[in-house]
Scaffold this motif. Structure first.
Motif, short mmCIF file in Angstrom:
data_model
loop_
_atom_site.label_atom_id
_atom_site.label_comp_id
_atom_site.label_asym_id
_atom_site.label_seq_id
_atom_site.Cartn_x
_atom_site.Cartn_y
_atom_site.Cartn_z
N ASN A 415 0.70 -1.28 -0.03
CA ASN A 415 -0.09 -0.05 -0.01
C ASN A 415 0.83 1.31 0.03
O ASN A 415 0.34 2.31 -0.55
N ILE A 416 2.00 1.03 0.57
CA ILE A 416 2.93 2.11 0.61
C ILE A 416 3.49 2.60 -0.66
O ILE A 416 3.65 3.63 -1.48
N SER A 457 10.49 10.90 -7.38
CA SER A 457 10.36 11.70 -6.16
C SER A 457 8.91 10.71 -5.56
O SER A 457 9.15 10.48 -4.15
N GLY A 458 8.12 10.60 -6.38
CA GLY A 458 7.05 9.64 -5.59
C GLY A 458 7.37 8.34 -5.19
O GLY A 458 7.09 7.82 -4.07
N VAL A 459 8.12 7.75 -6.04
CA VAL A 459 8.51 6.28 -5.71
C VAL A 459 9.52 6.22 -4.48
O VAL A 459 9.55 5.30 -3.72
N GLY A 460 10.56 7.24 -4.73
CA GLY A 460 11.52 7.51 -3.67
C GLY A 460 11.04 7.56 -2.35
O GLY A 460 11.48 7.40 -1.28
N SER A 461 9.70 8.54 -2.18
CA SER A 461 9.09 8.63 -1.05
C SER A 461 8.72 7.40 -0.34
O SER A 461 8.86 7.38 0.74
N ILE A 466 9.48 2.81 3.54
CA ILE A 466 9.63 1.51 3.90
C ILE A 466 11.02 1.23 4.41
O ILE A 466 11.25 0.64 5.65
N GLY A 467 12.12 2.06 4.33
CA GLY A 467 13.27 2.11 4.64
C GLY A 467 13.48 2.21 6.03
O GLY A 467 14.25 1.71 6.81
N PHE A 472 12.55 3.22 13.18
CA PHE A 472 11.44 4.08 14.15
C PHE A 472 10.92 3.23 14.81
O PHE A 472 10.42 3.30 15.98
N GLU A 473 10.17 1.82 14.16
CA GLU A 473 9.34 1.10 14.99
C GLU A 473 10.19 0.64 16.25
O GLU A 473 9.79 0.51 17.35
#
Length: 715
Positions: A415-416, A457-461, A466-467, A472-473
């Protein structure tokens, strides 16, 4: 959300308020430091009358005020005077000549009638009387009596009627010829000279030639008059139509090797490209900008209705993502300064919004999108002029908002990536808007580059999201929707253990999960957290599964062979055993809390009363769960759902009314026992929870049609 031990140690030394304020101050200093280099004015090392070492182009559109003003003056001078024709000018002049001749004739006629019998020529006295009488008759509006000399009037009085008629004819015809050729006001003098030359060609008796000339000069008037208002109006219109003399953005100011003339130097100076004087204004502006950003963040987090600890964790996480995004912008900005033109559009602008949407919530994500959009306009501003870049700000804003809005489902990484593709599409559309609006011409190759930049830009975001997400989790112990979905898989070790060793408990947990999720969603709580928490809430039963009725499966009940105290210890320990097992497998704190809190401090009534029936001196506190009581709405709902499921399952075919009464009694028992005193659930929400549980259970235990035995066998 759990935090690093070092952070907790710092918190133990500092107060919560002091820690938060220091965090805001540190964040403000970091933002100021990152943006400092972008507001520091940059100038060219070039001087007047030097040769340019490279081609210098305009960093922005520049209007040459001096050249524009000169062009306006030229346009104004090109506008000629506007003349308005005077209607009836020729007729007026002819009428004037005729009326003067007629006045002379009338005076002469009156004298002749009066002296009809006297044949002597008029005496000098008589002529003077006629002269005075003539002056009274002449037109007053032209001051003819004052303009024509007395000797001219006397000459006319002495002339015969035929001579006067000839004077009128010559003057009128010649005057008409001149006036028909348009006589302007300023050309009147030349017109009178021409008229004099024309009249002089005719022969007259005595002094009548001079009379004719003077009469023509008196009667001749302009046929066109200067119209000042119309002339000024045309001049203003001409000035308004003058386009500004400007150098477009990217236009050449000085060619390589060209001498820098005073004119060129003034343009460079006006653009701020050669002014080496230090100014504190850009840094003061940056300080105000940082204060606005930090002030907005402070107010936003100050109004958040969450605990102080969670608020600080949110702030710390948001600050880290903010700084990371700024550093990414800074790196892309440095690449653009290395002559990688327009590479700013490759920026993963939606990254911060997407990851904050997943880790925290939509409000914080949107706030960060707006702040980073403003920061991008500073980072990618022009180094010479200091002008902020509105185009990149719009691009960053729309890209970030699209990332937050399109990330509807946060439960799977696919979904991301899908959201990243939608962001890329929005980027392409926004870039197309900006390019077409600017009116600048580009080659097909340049258009392709822009398309690629927007796509990256879009795919890199999404790739950045995801990376960074696992780090952070793990670092903050954040229980994101994606992490919850991973924990809900039956392949998880603890769920496999529960399924194989305590299948009845596993089935019970699934049923409770269905009830709790629907109830949470009815009041806007976290339904996914409730579902996953239910999967693990009774995992401690897998340690002694046979002591719990759902796992006995027609076996003898071991509680019949042990004392009430032993049964109590075994039953109560499943909450602490489960919490220990969850900690050992490093599950999120929210799941552990649910395992500990789902029974709160409720009384184990069956074994308590069993011990009393045996005549033992028992205290109620000894037969209560250790707690703590539910601290969150989700834990409270799971507590209710757990008891409701067990109670309803104990009945063979409960009716809707029985289910409703059962749920009501359980909720009332919890309320009277004070089990919800430490969470934020309201009475209104409890009513909604009861309705949701009734609807779900009625769907499970709906009445079935009884078929005849033969038909049932056939089916």
């Amino acid at each position: 959300m759990r935090t690093h031990p070092l952070l907790n140690k710092i918190r133990s030394i500092l107060s919560y308020r002091l820690f938060t304020n220091l965090l805001f101050i540190l964040l403000g200093l970091i933002v100021f430091g990152v943006l400092y280099g972008n507001v520091k004015p940059k100038t060219l090392d070039i001087h007047l009358y030097e040769e340019a070492q490279t081609t210098i182009r305009a960093p922005k559109k520049f209007v040459d005020a001096e050249a524009t003003e000169k062009k306006k003056q030229e346009a104004e001078m090109e506008v000629g005077k506007v003349y308005t024709p005077k209607e009836g000018a020729i007729d007026n002049s002819n009428t004037l000549v005729h009326s003067m001749i007629e006045s002379v004739k009338d005076v002469k006629k009156q004298y002749e009638e009066k002296n009809r019998d006297d044949l002597k020529p008029p005496s000098k006295k008589d002529l003077n009387d006629q002269l005075n009488q003539l002056k009274e008759k002449l037109p007053k509006e032209n001051d003819a009596a004052d303009t024509l000399k007395d000797d001219r009037l006397l000459t006319m009085l002495e002339a015969s009627g035929e001579d006067l008629d000839r004077v009128e004819t010559v003057v009128s015809t010649q005057m008409q010829v001149i006036m028909e050729d348009h006589v302007k006001e300023e050309d009147l003098k030349e017109a009178r000279l021409e008229l004099e030359q024309r009249i002089s060609k005719f022969s007259f008796n005595g002094n009548l030639l001079q009379v004719a000339i003077d009469l023509g000069n008196l009667a001749l008037e302009p046929t066109e008059y200067y119209d000042k208002e119309k002339t000024e109006e045309l001049k203003k219109q001409a000035v308004a139509n003058v386009s500004s003399v400007e150098i477009i953005e990217g236009g050449v100011i000085v060619e390589d090797g060209e001498l820098v003339t005073p004119k060129k130097y003034e343009i460079l100076k006006a653009l701020g490209m050669v002014d080496n004087s230090f100014s504190v204004k850009p840094f003061l502006g940056l300080a105000i900008f940082v204060i606005v950003i930090i002030g907005s963040l402070y107010y936003f987090f100050y109004t958040l209705q969450i605990t102080e600890e969670r608020k600080q964790n949110y702030l710390l996480l948001t600050s880290i993502i903010f700084v990371i995004s700024l550093l990414i912008m800074k790196i892309v900005g440095l690449l653009e300064q290395l002559q990688f033109n327009d590479i700013a559009y490759i920026l993963p602008a939606a990254f911060s919004g997407m990851i904050l949407r997943i880790l925290l919530n939509e409000r914080i994500a949107m706030m960060m999108v707006f702040i980073l959009s403003a920061c991008s306009s500073v980072i990618f501003h022009h180094p010479f002029t200091g002008a902020i870049d509105f185009e990149i700000a719009i691009y960053t804003l729309f890209s970030g908002v699209a990332g937050v809005l399109f990330l509807v489902s946060k439960n799977q990484r696919s979904n991301i990536l899908r959201a990243g593709l939608f962001v890329a599409l929005v980027n392409v559309l926004v870039l197309a808007f900006l390019i077409l609006l600017s009116g600048t011409s580009y080659t097909n190759t340049e258009y392709l580059y822009y398309f690629i930049f927007a796509l990256i830009s879009g795919v890199g975001s999404s790739i950045f999201t995801i990376g960074f997400l696992p780090f952070f989790e793990a670092g903050f112990g954040i229980l994101s929707s994606m992490r919850l979905m991973e924990l809900s898989r039956p392949t998880q070790p603890l769920l496999k253990k529960l399924l194989t060793e305590a299948p009845g408990t596993y089935h019970h947990s699934v049923m409770v999960a269905n009830l709790a999720e629907s109830a949470c969603e009815a009041i806007g709580a976290n339904g996914l957290l409730a579902r996953v928490g239910c999967y693990y809430h009774d995992v401690g039963k897998s340690k002694r599964p046979q002591f719990f009725i759902e796992n006995q499966m027609n076996r003898k009940n071991p509680h019949d062979r042990v004392s009430p105290e032993t049964s109590r210890d075994v039953i109560i320990s499943h909450t602490t055993d489960g919490a220990d097992m969850l900690r050992k497998h490093k599950l999120p704190k929210e799941i552990i809390d649910i395992a500990e809190q789902h029974h709160g401090t409720t009384l184990l009534k069956f074994f308590y009363y069993k011990a009393k029936e045996q005549g033992k001196d028992v205290k109620e506190e000894e037969y209560r769960y250790p707690g703590p009581k539910p601290q969150t709405i989700e834990a409270a709902i799971i507590s209710i759902s757990d008891s409701v499921e067990a109670a309803v399952r104990s009945k063979s075919s409960p009716t809707q009314e029985e289910i409703k009464n059962l749920i009501h009694s359980i909720v009332q028992d919890r309320l009277q026992d004070g089990q919800f005193n430490e969470c934020d659930i309201t009475l209104k929400q409890l009513e909604q929870v009861k309705r949701a549980l009734c609807e779900t259970l009625n769907g499970i235990f709906h009445p079935r049609i009884e078929y005849p035995e033969e038909q049932a066998k056939g089916e």
